[in-house]
Design an enzyme around this catalytic site. Structure first.
Site, PDB file in Angstrom:
ATOM      1  CG  HIS A  91      41.430  12.513  39.811  1.00  0.00           C
ATOM      2  ND1 HIS A  91      42.313  13.302  39.162  1.00  0.00           N
ATOM      3  CD2 HIS A  91      42.318  12.149  40.905  1.00  0.00           C
ATOM      4  CE1 HIS A  91      43.495  13.410  39.719  1.00  0.00           C
ATOM      5  NE2 HIS A  91      43.610  12.661  40.809  1.00  0.00           N
ATOM      6  CB  CYS A 101      44.801  10.101  42.474  1.00  0.00           C
ATOM      7  SG  CYS A 101      44.074  10.907  44.002  1.00  0.00           S
TER       8      CYS A 101
END
Length: 142
Positions: free
Chosen positions: A97, A113
């Site tokens: 992301h 992440c």
């Protein structure tokens, strides 16, 4: 003999023709050691971007997954509603992301992440949507 060789050669060429590769295959190869993500489509390198993976005390999992779901304006329930725009989820709560902490790209900084520049995350999100989740692969290595 020439006819047999020609037929064998033609058979081999057909196996590797564009028709055989029509199913779009999008792969994000993430190197934790290099803090980079290389995006290939149908075997051709399209992009190479800086990323941030897990900082000390956290883990970015290694392995290979197909993309599971997309979320354009996601917010983390686990980390104080932190923004996760252009999220491509691949393993539970782990996603590729966008981040707005641009000065940390290229070195570990996340909770696990894979973070990208917003422009790059938007591009990968769009490619994943076009290719389809089943044809989008995330591969993370040390």
């Amino acid at each position: 003999m020439k006819t047999i060789l020609a037929a064998a050669a033609a058979s081999l060429l057909l196996q590797f023709s564009p028709v055989a590769a029509q199913a779009a295959t999008l792969v994000a190869n993430i190197s934790i050691g290099k803090q980079t993500m290389t995006v290939t489509e149908n075997g051709w390198v399209k992009y190479r971007w800086k990323v941030s993976t897990a900082r000390d005390g956290y883990v970015t999992p290694t392995g290979s997954w197909s993309a599971k779901w997309l979320s354009r304006d996601h917010r983390s329930r686990k980390y104080d509603n932190a923004p996760m725009p252009y999220a491509v989820f691949f393993n539970g709560g782990y996603a590729v992301h966008a981040t707005y902490d641009l000065k940390r790209l290229g070195r570990p900084a996340s909770h696990g992440c894979v973070r990208l520049h917003p422009d790059n995350a938007a591009q990968f999100f769009s490619l994943a949507r076009q290719a389809g989740l089943a044809n989008t692969r995330v591969v993370i290595t040390r």
